[in-house]
Enzyme design. Structure first.
Site, PDB file in Angstrom:
ATOM      1  N   LYS A   1       0.854  -1.183   0.056  1.00 51.11           N
ATOM      2  CA  LYS A   1       0.077   0.113  -0.202  1.00 51.11           C
ATOM      3  C   LYS A   1       0.775   1.050   0.174  1.00 51.11           C
ATOM      4  CE  LYS A   1      -4.505  -1.785   1.401  1.00 51.11           C
ATOM      5  NZ  LYS A   1      -5.336  -2.002   2.419  1.00 51.11           N
TER       6      LYS A   1
ATOM      7  N   ARG B   1      -3.776  -9.877   4.909  1.00 49.90           N
ATOM      8  CA  ARG B   1      -4.441  -9.906   3.203  1.00 49.90           C
ATOM      9  C   ARG B   1      -3.089  -9.646   2.623  1.00 49.90           C
ATOM     10  NH1 ARG B   1      -6.431  -6.281  -0.475  1.00 49.90           N
ATOM     11  NH2 ARG B   1      -8.005  -7.092  -1.740  1.00 49.90           N
TER      12      ARG B   1
HETATM   13  C1  9MG Z   1     -10.339  -5.232  -0.828  1.00 52.26           C
HETATM   14  N1  9MG Z   1      -9.375  -4.460   0.153  1.00 52.26           N
HETATM   15  C2  9MG Z   1      -8.360  -3.800  -0.105  1.00 52.26           C
HETATM   16  N2  9MG Z   1      -7.686  -3.437   0.813  1.00 52.26           N
HETATM   17  C3  9MG Z   1      -8.290  -4.138   1.930  1.00 52.26           C
HETATM   18  C4  9MG Z   1      -8.008  -4.144   3.311  1.00 52.26           C
HETATM   19  O1  9MG Z   1      -7.040  -3.531   3.745  1.00 52.26           O
HETATM   20  N3  9MG Z   1      -8.873  -4.906   4.201  1.00 52.26           N
HETATM   21  C5  9MG Z   1      -9.800  -5.706   3.592  1.00 52.26           C
HETATM   22  N4  9MG Z   1     -10.631  -6.240   4.460  1.00 52.26           N
HETATM   23  N5  9MG Z   1     -10.094  -5.499   2.173  1.00 52.26           N
HETATM   24  C6  9MG Z   1      -9.349  -4.996   1.484  1.00 52.26           C
END
Ligand code: 9MG
Length: 283
Positions: A228, A262
């Site tokens: 990010k 994630r």
């Molecule tokens: C779809 N998506 C993109 N970034 C995310 C994040 O930080 N958390 C979650 N739950 N979904 C995300």
């Protein structure tokens, strides 16, 4: 509340997610460009291979998304989103031993994905779209509620909060209450601070540092920071150069009590997870 103090298993459709140890969720985007005319089969095949590799590397969840949530992203119609997501859910449910998470805010996509074998709803809008609470409740699946203000198209327009941690906590408490009213009990909820969503760099860093305060809400935490812009802003790297920053934050998130990471880079993140587990198991 530490990882060990949480109930250890989250029912996700026909599968159980073990929350007594950290879990890695691999990201599978099936956004427009990947399914352009004429290339549908090849693109789907490539996405399946990619999912397969992530599972082999240790991912226990695959998060399938058909609508980009990047800052400034345009929204897509429910039909378009369903056409992208449903075939992937279907084929992964058939071919792979993994929990399928659907990254969606669209009621029809939630319902159809659940029918096809999805095990978790990951909604960056925390079930605020019309009909989303009822659709999620009807599926019986667990839901990841994430903090965001506004929409991806405008969320980065000068976000301001007196205290970002209180803001996120209060938002998540309110969404959990809305879920309870709709028939989604707390036991089916996973919480997410929403790094990069309606937050400045400073908000993201403070929220990350104080992430453990969100564990007090008593639900498992999902953290998404992989590649990010908060990493890009601190390190001055473009998206392709953010792996080490992502791994540093993955390790830190685990020490702060995160349950699910994630990520794009599953194999590398699994090394972090295994290394921390080895140290924590040492007597
Ligand atoms: C779809 N998506 C993109 N970034 C995310 C994040 O930080 N958390 C979650 N739950 N979904 C995300």
């Amino acid at each position: 509340m530490s990882r060990q103090q949480h109930p250890s298993r989250l029912p996700c459709g026909s599968r159980l997610l073990d929350l007594s140890r950290p879990q890695v969720m691999g990201i599978l985007n099936v956004t427009p460009d990947s399914f352009s005319d004429g290339g549908r089969f090849t693109a789907r095949d490539a996405a399946l291979r990619h999912a397969e590799q992530m599972v082999a590397a240790g991912a226990t969840l695959i998060d399938i998304g058909g609508e980009s949530t990047r800052p400034g992203a345009r929204s897509v119609s429910p039909t378009e989103e369903l056409e992208r997501v449903a075939p992937m859910v279907e084929v992964i449910a058939r071919e792979l031993d993994v929990i399928i998470s659907v990254d969606t805010s669209t009621p029809a996509v939630m319902r159809e994905s659940a029918r096809l074998g999805a095990g978790l709803i990951n909604d960056v809008r925390s079930l605020q779209r019309d009909g989303a609470l009822d659709a999620a409740a009807d599926t019986g699946l667990p839901v990841c509620l994430m903090h965001m203000r506004g929409e991806p198209g405008n969320m980065q327009d000068n976000p301001q909060y007196p205290d970002i941690v209180s803001e996120v906590r209060e938002f998540l408490v309110e969404r959990m209450a809305a879920c309870a009213t709709a028939g989604i009990p707390a036991e089916r909820i996973v919480l997410d601070p929403g790094f990069g969503f309606a937050k400045t760099l400073e908000h993201n860093l403070v929220l990350f540092r104080r992430m453990a305060e969100l564990s007090a809400l008593g639900r498992p935490l999902l953290v998404g920071v992989s590649r990010k812009s908060m990493i890009g802003k601190v390190l001055g790297h473009e998206v392709g150069g953010r792996l080490y920053g992502s791994l540093a934050l993955a390790a830190l998130a685990l020490t702060k009590g995160a349950h699910i990471l994630r990520v794009h880079d599953v194999a590398e993140t699994m090394d972090v997870v295994r290394m921390i587990a080895a140290v924590e198991a040492a007597q």
